[in-house]
Design an enzyme around this catalytic site. Structure first.
Site, short mmCIF file in Angstrom:
data_model
loop_
_atom_site.label_atom_id
_atom_site.label_comp_id
_atom_site.label_asym_id
_atom_site.label_seq_id
_atom_site.Cartn_x
_atom_site.Cartn_y
_atom_site.Cartn_z
N ASN A 150 0.83 -1.34 0.02
CA ASN A 150 -0.12 -0.10 0.01
C ASN A 150 1.06 1.09 0.15
OD1 ASN A 150 -2.81 -1.23 0.41
ND2 ASN A 150 -1.43 -2.21 1.81
N GLU A 151 1.27 1.75 -1.21
CA GLU A 151 1.98 2.72 -1.51
C GLU A 151 1.52 4.30 -1.02
OE1 GLU A 151 5.01 2.13 -1.80
OE2 GLU A 151 5.29 0.60 -3.11
N PRO A 152 2.19 5.38 -0.90
CA PRO A 152 1.60 6.67 -0.46
C PRO A 152 0.41 6.77 -1.42
CG PRO A 152 3.92 6.70 -0.71
CD PRO A 152 3.44 5.46 -0.91
N SER A 154 -2.64 5.28 -0.72
CA SER A 154 -3.55 4.39 -0.51
C SER A 154 -4.59 4.79 0.47
CB SER A 154 -2.80 3.05 0.07
OG SER A 154 -1.92 2.59 -0.80
N THR A 169 10.05 1.67 -4.06
CA THR A 169 9.98 0.45 -3.84
C THR A 169 10.59 -0.51 -4.98
OG1 THR A 169 7.70 1.01 -2.91
CG2 THR A 169 8.12 -1.47 -3.50
#
Ligand code: F6R
Length: 626
Positions: A150-152, A154, A169
């Site tokens: 869950n990246e920025p 999300s 990532t």
């Protein structure tokens, strides 16, 4: 300041054991109540130590028969047997070694057809609910602040779904995939909402690399930009850190701001340097008022006055500086960081990979040689993983052209070249290196290391290639430290009986080559403890090109003149195979000599700002007493 309960352990192993004990207690409690235990599991390097603990617990009788597991994520697309697949990771690190029932293992499938993913993800969520939800969720944290993938950006309510990976990532994963281009752009991940439904959550983080994002997650405002901050709203989340990962927390970084503190010398030094930094003042210009305004009046009261304290700190910092890293012969100056006698010294420099020593302490190495010491360099690993295939092809072409030029027909060589080329042709993607490729890559690094040592004046008989076996997996993940690694190191130390040893003391991920190389030497010293020469041997720790010892922990600072910086640069450049934008160095887009210079100049800036002499660059060391 901490909005999430956080436990800090001296070393990662202790933290992993703490979490393993929690899992064990939950399994036992549920077993007794005839209930299944549902675990949410993570991959990556962080949980490796936890899985080792669980495997050990299983060997001692803990059963996983009543355990169901759901993994957080999987790259998409990804074959389940591929070396980078999280399915394979889980088998290799945990499932193959415990008695969990295969039908109770759930990991997102990286091969689901695209059009079925939505349905697949819905089912994944439903399955977790059907088992009554997750009892304990294990998490790591990415440098973007991601949990799962869950990246920025999300949403806190997000569910299991297909996501696009952040660039950071993908760079971090590039080591596993040989380069960033091979890293999948998407992944299937449980959502923040899915994770937040877990009854208890343990987020583990180890090493300096994580300290910054960990502090943001624990102390920062809840923000979509740092998904781990959503955990602040979960009632039973715990962060489990090692000392390095905790180093940016306020209570560790500036304890005098969060609680009344014991003003011992290390804290005093740290606080005074911090005060200089925030007020942009040199040490000798700090006033009583400066200390008072920042809540450090009790420190001044203890020391008498700002004047006294400033002088004490100034003298301490001044005495760490020396142009004589092997001691200055013929002087009786006790304040110098190294002893004058014996002279010359036998100096042994351990380098995890061929080039760490030169990038981290090349200026000091050159000084030691110039000042007449008997300098040995021991390359602990072959470093073959850091060489790209293309460099091997270049070398093979050279050998072929060389043979043609001099009419050398060597059928054995021909056969070998052919065999290696076949290996490359059969490669259908990033996978571990086979033996002959590994050997050629090791050779490339060996020849470069010799060139660099030659340039610095290290005698060829003083270059030692240890080729420690733990490293030789042909891929990023290494084996555990073994007896042979220690034996090789013990033998070298016994042979040389150095007066001073330099080694890499980076506080990085516990599974990394750097940490294992440090552990090997410390273990070897433990075994040699009773030998006479050991009590006269001083150990100095340097750090890599990314991080530096905080100024308050430095015991020896070796200044570099502009000319010495250039000599160091030339020596680093001898490692030609490493002169590429580094695959494993995260988002630092510089080659190693640039990184090294930036770091040395930055360290010089610290001394300058504190009111000490201004140098072109400074290399620093911390003494290791054991
Ligand atoms: C892995 C996962 C990721 C990692 C994170 C840290 O299943 O979901 O969130 O936990 O990227 O990775 P490492 O542990 O390799 O530093």
């Amino acid at each position: 300041m901490e909005k999430i309960p956080t436990k800090v352990f001296a070393i990662a192993q202790q933290g992993a054991k703490f979490v393993a004990d929690k899992i064990k207690a939950t399994i036992k409690k549920n077993d007794a109540a005839n209930k299944m235990t549902v675990l949410g599991l993570a991959t990556g390097s962080t949980p490796i130590l936890l899985y080792k603990e669980l495997v050990e617990m299983h060997a001692k009788g803990l059963s996983f028969k009543n355990v169901v597991s759901f993994n957080l994520d999987e790259y998409y697309p990804m074959l389940s047997g591929a070396p980078q697949s999280y399915n394979r990771f889980m088998d290799e690190n945990l499932f193959n070694h415990i008695d969990i029932k295969r039908e109770n293992v759930f990991i997102p499938d990286g091969q689901v057809p695209l059009e079925e993913i939505e349905k697949y993800c819905e089912n994944y969520e439903k399955k977790i609910d059907d088992f009554g939800g997750i009892d304990i969720q294990i998490l790591g944290i990415g440098r973007t602040g991601h949990i799962g993938f869950n990246e920025p950006g999300s949403s806190p309510k997000s569910h299991t779904r297909l996501v696009t990976l952040d660039k950071k990532t993908r760079i971090d994963a590039s080591g596993d995939f040989r380069n960033e281009g091979n890293v999948p752009r998407t992944a299937i991940t449980m959502g923040v909402g899915t994770i937040s439904k877990a009854k208890r959550i343990y987020l583990m983080a180890w090493g300096d690399n994580k300290s910054n994002i960990v502090a943001k997650a624990i102390e920062g405002e809840v923000s979509w930009q740092v998904p781990a901050t959503f955990l602040q709203n979960h009632p039973k989340t715990f962060f489990v850190l090692d000392a390095a990962a905790s180093s940016d927390l306020e209570r560790i970084k500036t304890p005098w701001l969060t609680e009344s503190c014991e003003w011992d010398w290390p804290i005093t030094l740290k606080a005074v340097c911090w005060l200089c930094d925030i007020l942009k003042k040199p040490v000798l210009k700090l006033t009583d008022e400066d200390y008072n305004k920042k809540g450090m009046g009790d420190l001044i009261a203890k020391s008498g006055s700002a004047y006294e304290l400033n002088l004490e700190v100034f003298r301490h910092l001044r005495d760490t500086i020396t142009g004589w890293p092997g001691g200055k012969p013929g002087t009786k100056d006790e304040r110098r960081p190294e002893r004058a006698e014996p002279f010359p010294k036998r100096s042994l420099i351990f380098s995890p990979h061929p080039d760490d020593e030169i990038a981290s302490m090349g200026g000091t190495l050159i000084r030691l040689v110039d000042q007449g010491h008997d300098v040995h360099v021991a390359y602990q690993t072959s470093g073959n993983v850091g060489v790209v295939d293309d460099d091997v092809i270049n070398q093979l072409n050279f050998v072929k052209e060389f043979a043609a030029l001099f009419n050398i027909s060597d059928t054995e060589t021909e056969r070998y070249l052919k065999k290696t080329k076949e290996v490359f042709m059969k490669r259908d993607g990033p996978q571990e290196d086979l033996d002959n490729v590994k050997h050629i890559k090791s050779l490339i690094r060996k020849v470069e290391a010799k060139a660099s040592c030659r340039y610095c004046g290290v005698s060829p008989s003083n270059i030692h290639f240890l080729n420690l076996p733990f490293y030789e997996t042909g891929k990023l993940q290494k084996k555990d430290l073994c007896e042979k690694d220690v034996e090789i190191t013990v033998q070298l130390l016994r042979e040389i009986q150095p007066h001073q040893v330099f080694l890499s003391g980076d506080q990085v991920d516990p599974n990394s080559t750097y940490k294992i190389c440090l552990d090997v030497v410390l273990e070897a010293f433990k075994r040699l403890e009773n030998e006479q020469w050991v009590s006269d041997c001083w150990i100095w720790m340097y750090r890599g090109t990314k991080y530096e010892w905080p100024i308050s922990e430095i015991d020896m600072a070796v200044p570099l003149s502009p000319e010495e910086m250039i000599r160091k640069r030339q020596a680093i450049i001898k490692h030609k195979s490493q002169m590429k934008v580094p695959v494993f160095a995260g988002d630092v887009a510089n080659v190693s000599w640039q990184q090294a210079e930036l770091k040395n100049k930055k360290t010089a800036g610290w001394y300058d700002n504190l009111g000490l002499p201004e140098y072109e660059g400074v290399e620093v060391f911390k003494r290791c007493e054991f």
